[in-house]
Enzyme design. Structure first.
Site, PDB file in Angstrom:
ATOM      1  N   GLU A  77      77.416  44.580   1.590  1.00  0.00           N
ATOM      2  CA  GLU A  77      77.154  45.125  -0.003  1.00  0.00           C
ATOM      3  C   GLU A  77      78.128  44.856  -0.924  1.00  0.00           C
ATOM      4  O   GLU A  77      79.517  44.903  -0.728  1.00  0.00           O
ATOM      5  CB  GLU A  77      77.585  46.733   0.374  1.00  0.00           C
ATOM      6  CG  GLU A  77      76.885  47.302   1.338  1.00  0.00           C
ATOM      7  CD  GLU A  77      75.522  47.475   1.303  1.00  0.00           C
ATOM      8  OE1 GLU A  77      74.970  47.454  -0.007  1.00  0.00           O
ATOM      9  OE2 GLU A  77      74.475  48.022   2.118  1.00  0.00           O
ATOM     10  N   GLU A 118      80.631  39.686 -12.821  1.00  0.00           N
ATOM     11  CA  GLU A 118      81.346  40.729 -12.527  1.00  0.00           C
ATOM     12  C   GLU A 118      82.634  41.095 -13.145  1.00  0.00           C
ATOM     13  O   GLU A 118      83.449  40.443 -12.544  1.00  0.00           O
ATOM     14  CB  GLU A 118      80.973  41.313 -11.160  1.00  0.00           C
ATOM     15  CG  GLU A 118      81.423  42.662 -10.989  1.00  0.00           C
ATOM     16  CD  GLU A 118      81.209  43.241  -9.511  1.00  0.00           C
ATOM     17  OE1 GLU A 118      81.880  42.175  -8.507  1.00  0.00           O
ATOM     18  OE2 GLU A 118      80.803  44.390  -9.266  1.00  0.00           O
ATOM     19  N   CYS A 144      80.440  49.147  -8.059  1.00  0.00           N
ATOM     20  CA  CYS A 144      79.708  48.053  -7.828  1.00  0.00           C
ATOM     21  C   CYS A 144      78.132  48.189  -8.785  1.00  0.00           C
ATOM     22  O   CYS A 144      77.574  47.258  -9.086  1.00  0.00           O
ATOM     23  CB  CYS A 144      79.332  47.987  -6.484  1.00  0.00           C
ATOM     24  SG  CYS A 144      78.365  49.592  -5.706  1.00  0.00           S
ATOM     25  N   LYS A 167      88.781  48.928   8.343  1.00  0.00           N
ATOM     26  CA  LYS A 167      89.848  48.581   7.562  1.00  0.00           C
ATOM     27  C   LYS A 167      89.522  48.798   6.222  1.00  0.00           C
ATOM     28  O   LYS A 167      88.407  48.261   5.653  1.00  0.00           O
ATOM     29  CB  LYS A 167      90.002  46.978   7.633  1.00  0.00           C
ATOM     30  CG  LYS A 167      91.257  46.511   6.986  1.00  0.00           C
ATOM     31  CD  LYS A 167      91.231  45.074   6.677  1.00  0.00           C
ATOM     32  CE  LYS A 167      90.823  44.694   5.101  1.00  0.00           C
ATOM     33  NZ  LYS A 167      91.822  45.126   4.123  1.00  0.00           N
TER      34      LYS A 167
HETATM   35  P1  NAD Z   1      87.660  42.270  -2.224  1.00  0.00           P
HETATM   36  O1  NAD Z   1      86.126  41.411  -1.791  1.00  0.00           O
HETATM   37  O2  NAD Z   1      88.484  41.353  -2.896  1.00  0.00           O
HETATM   38  O3  NAD Z   1      87.947  43.168  -1.058  1.00  0.00           O
HETATM   39  C1  NAD Z   1      87.083  44.264  -0.327  1.00  0.00           C
HETATM   40  C2  NAD Z   1      87.870  44.297   1.284  1.00  0.00           C
HETATM   41  O4  NAD Z   1      87.507  42.884   1.817  1.00  0.00           O
HETATM   42  C3  NAD Z   1      89.284  44.420   1.208  1.00  0.00           C
HETATM   43  O5  NAD Z   1      89.341  45.328   2.244  1.00  0.00           O
HETATM   44  C4  NAD Z   1      89.946  43.189   1.391  1.00  0.00           C
HETATM   45  O6  NAD Z   1      91.101  43.416   2.023  1.00  0.00           O
HETATM   46  C5  NAD Z   1      88.747  42.462   2.379  1.00  0.00           C
HETATM   47  N1  NAD Z   1      89.039  41.033   2.241  1.00  0.00           N
HETATM   48  C6  NAD Z   1      89.191  40.244   1.374  1.00  0.00           C
HETATM   49  N2  NAD Z   1      88.954  38.832   1.429  1.00  0.00           N
HETATM   50  C7  NAD Z   1      88.469  38.879   3.014  1.00  0.00           C
HETATM   51  C8  NAD Z   1      88.324  37.957   3.854  1.00  0.00           C
HETATM   52  N3  NAD Z   1      88.521  36.625   3.212  1.00  0.00           N
HETATM   53  N4  NAD Z   1      88.049  38.058   5.215  1.00  0.00           N
HETATM   54  C9  NAD Z   1      87.921  39.425   5.425  1.00  0.00           C
HETATM   55  N5  NAD Z   1      88.284  40.655   4.475  1.00  0.00           N
HETATM   56  C10 NAD Z   1      88.503  40.327   3.489  1.00  0.00           C
HETATM   57  O7  NAD Z   1      86.822  43.660  -3.266  1.00  0.00           O
HETATM   58  P2  NAD Z   1      87.697  44.710  -3.887  1.00  0.00           P
HETATM   59  O8  NAD Z   1      88.310  43.893  -5.306  1.00  0.00           O
HETATM   60  O9  NAD Z   1      88.556  45.396  -3.147  1.00  0.00           O
HETATM   61  O10 NAD Z   1      86.310  45.401  -4.501  1.00  0.00           O
HETATM   62  C11 NAD Z   1      85.726  45.064  -5.652  1.00  0.00           C
HETATM   63  C12 NAD Z   1      84.255  44.457  -5.157  1.00  0.00           C
HETATM   64  O11 NAD Z   1      83.682  45.285  -4.310  1.00  0.00           O
HETATM   65  C13 NAD Z   1      83.558  44.535  -6.435  1.00  0.00           C
HETATM   66  O12 NAD Z   1      82.844  42.974  -6.343  1.00  0.00           O
HETATM   67  C14 NAD Z   1      82.447  45.419  -6.224  1.00  0.00           C
HETATM   68  O13 NAD Z   1      81.222  45.234  -6.771  1.00  0.00           O
HETATM   69  C15 NAD Z   1      82.358  45.324  -4.785  1.00  0.00           C
HETATM   70  N6  NAD Z   1      81.587  46.682  -4.298  1.00  0.00           N
HETATM   71  C16 NAD Z   1      80.452  46.642  -3.740  1.00  0.00           C
HETATM   72  C17 NAD Z   1      79.748  47.923  -3.402  1.00  0.00           C
HETATM   73  C18 NAD Z   1      78.500  47.825  -2.867  1.00  0.00           C
HETATM   74  O14 NAD Z   1      78.046  49.069  -2.120  1.00  0.00           O
HETATM   75  N7  NAD Z   1      77.661  46.753  -2.986  1.00  0.00           N
HETATM   76  C19 NAD Z   1      80.520  49.039  -3.475  1.00  0.00           C
HETATM   77  C20 NAD Z   1      81.862  49.048  -4.221  1.00  0.00           C
HETATM   78  C21 NAD Z   1      82.473  47.850  -4.395  1.00  0.00           C
END
Ligand code: NAD
Length: 497
Positions: free
Chosen positions: A249, A388, A283, A174
């Site tokens: 992650e 963050e 990230c 997804k």
């Molecule tokens: P997010 O957590 O809002 O969403 C990430 C994904 O999770 C999306 O596909 C979203 O639809 C899904 N999601 C959201 N809530 C959910 C739930 N309750 N159950 C299941 N799925 C759910 O994050 P974002 O705004 O898309 O991305 C930014 C974040 O991602 C930042 O915190 C960044 O640091 C992190 N990130 C981490 C890495 C890493 O490798 N550590 C890499 C890139 C981004």
């Protein structure tokens, strides 16, 4: 006519009935529409992946027969590289330079790398004290639910799908509802490469609907999640219902430690890349610049002068250094942090929606632009140093002496990455050893290699992506023990005799 995408379930193209509009962050215009799947669609995809794992050929195929599918995917990505880079740039606001030279080619090589590296994954024979042959097998985990954010959609899809499938797992993947288009193009490539039905399913929609259904499903064996800490914690809770394997992650607030004995010009360039590449939406962003007092003023002067020269504009132009943020809402979140920062520290650059470079001084209102922003004299306890922001906001913190630098660097709940700039490699190694994070870059930033593991310490998550460790995440270990007792019977057979 607006382009309509379908999602990919069990080798067929499915329209969910409801759609999500994909917005070009550079212009604010609708680019295309893609399906908003619901729980029923998600369950259909999960069942397809389950059937492909439990009864299909894929997990039983020898590795040597699975590898050519991944090589074919890599080849097709390379053939379509220009259009994929353009689409990724239009859909996410990542500069075309970045998508052309980093995201798309690295994704292709990830499929090639994992096709080859999986040959390294094998069990071992274990010397034991009984007459028995004891050995382990590395087996696939099963059906993997993979959920990603919007900042590196195509590349992250490769980083997750390639290692999972090469080992015989099947996948329901997804992407983020903010950036799904390139992943649906990847689905077309996967179909063209001829993978058997149900091995890879790419389903689009929200986290609450698709993500939660995937995480709670008893038919899914593992969730590999990349995203924010709030969703990560919710996923841990939801996954506990079926005790499934997790890899998380999550976010970061990475320290970028600059010592006075560094190559200043290189460190200024590195500091800019660390916080302004992808508009800070990384990230691993080096969002805390921990700067030695002896060069504090000089470094900041150089950094601000170079930052002011960054060309802000439409991500699709090769002249652009710095594109828009992903959405209007996300920009507002970052602007709110800037207001908080103004009360906590001194704003010396940016902090506003920029003026158009062309266009009579009108503000770039249509896209989701924001000027690269720098705060100085930040206390490490300030919110802009601890939380963050996930945008182009740099917090500069002064230090005096190596011990203080390490203390400040580690004083965070996160532990994703760190950077160290010094010409003294002994010092660099000492500091690297004391930093509590999953990656340390010395005199560089952002070296991601398919071959090297990546992941977090502390609240930045657990599990590893990439490299041999990334492959091992998608295996489970089975111990097999064959009795070799010279009498033909093991002791246990006569225990109750
Ligand atoms: P997010 O957590 O809002 O969403 C990430 C994904 O999770 C999306 O596909 C979203 O639809 C899904 N999601 C959201 N809530 C959910 C739930 N309750 N159950 C299941 N799925 C759910 O994050 P974002 O705004 O898309 O991305 C930014 C974040 O991602 C930042 O915190 C960044 O640091 C992190 N990130 C981490 C890495 C890493 O490798 N550590 C890499 C890139 C981004």
């Amino acid at each position: 006519m607006l382009k309509q995408y379908n999602m990919y379930i069990d080798n067929t193209w499915v329209n969910a009935g409801k759609a999500i509009a994909s917005i070009n962050p550079s212009t604010g215009e609708i680019l295309a529409e893609f399906p908003a799947a619901d729980a029923r669609d998600t369950e259909t995809a999960i069942k397809a992946a389950r059937l492909a794992f439990d009864s299909g050929d894929w997990p039983k195929m020898p590795l040597i027969e699975r590898a050519p599918y991944l090589q074919k995917i890599a080849q097709l990505i390379r053939e379509k590289a220009d259009e994929l880079a353009k689409l990724e740039s239009l859909d996410t606001g990542k500069t075309i330079k970045q998508t052309t030279f980093i995201d798309i080619p690295t994704a292709a090589s990830a499929f090639e790398y994992f096709a080859a590296a999986a040959t390294e994954i094998k069990g071992e024979t274990i010397p034991i004290h009984n007459p028995a042959l004891s050995f382990t097998l590395k087996e696939p985990v099963g059906v993997i639910g993979q959920i990603i954010p919007w900042n590196y959609p195509f590349l992250m899809a490769a980083w997750k799908i390639a290692p999972a499938i090469i080992l015989g797992n099947t996948v329901v993947f997804k992407p983020s509802q903010l950036a799904s288009l390139s992943c649906l193009e990847l689905a077309k490539i996967i179909q063209e490469a001829g993978l058997p039905n149900g091995v890879v399913n790419i389903i689009t929609g929200t986290g609450k609907e698709v993500g939660a259904t995937l995480t709670e499903s008893k038919l899914v064996d593992m969730i590999s999640f990349t995203g924010g800490n709030t969703a990560g914690k919710e996923i841990m809770k939801m996954a506990s219902g079926s005790t499934k394997k997790l890899s998380l992650e999550l976010g970061g607030k990475s320290p970028n430690i600059v010592f006075a004995d560094c190559d200043i010009e290189a460190a200024v360039g590195g500091a800019m890349s660390a916080i302004f590449m992808n508009q800070g939406q990384m990230c691993t962003a080096g969002s805390r610049l921990i700067l030695e007092d002896k060069i504090y003023d000089k470094f900041i002067e150089l950094l601000v002068a170079k930052t002011k020269k960054l060309k802000i504009g439409n991500a699709i132009s090769y002249d652009t250094d710095f594109g828009p943020l992903i959405s209007r809402e996300h920009r507002q979140t970052v602007l709110d942090y800037i207001e908080i920062g103004k009360k906590e520290a001194k704003l010396i650059s940016g902090g506003i929606i920029p003026l158009a470079h062309l266009g009579g001084g009108k503000r770039l209102e249509k896209g989701f632009y924001l000027e690269p922003t720098i705060f100085i004299d930040v206390d490490n306890n300030a919110r802009i140093a601890q939380e963050e922001i996930f945008g182009p906001v740099l917090s500069i913190i002064k230090f005096s002496g190596q011990d203080q630098a390490i203390k400040i660097a580690n004083d965070t709940k996160f532990g994703l990455a760190a950077m160290v700039w010094t010409k003294d490699l002994n010092r660099a190694n000492q500091v690297a050893a004391q930093l509590r994070c999953g990656t340390v870059w010395i005199n560089t930033y952002g070296g991601f290699y398919n071959e090297a593991p990546f992941g977090g310490y502390k609240e930045s998550g657990f599990g590893r992506e990439l490299g041999k460790e990334g492959l091992l995440e998608y295996t489970q270990t089975k111990h097999v023990n064959i009795d070799l007792n010279p009498t033909g019977r093991s002791l246990v057979t006569s225990w109750f005799a």
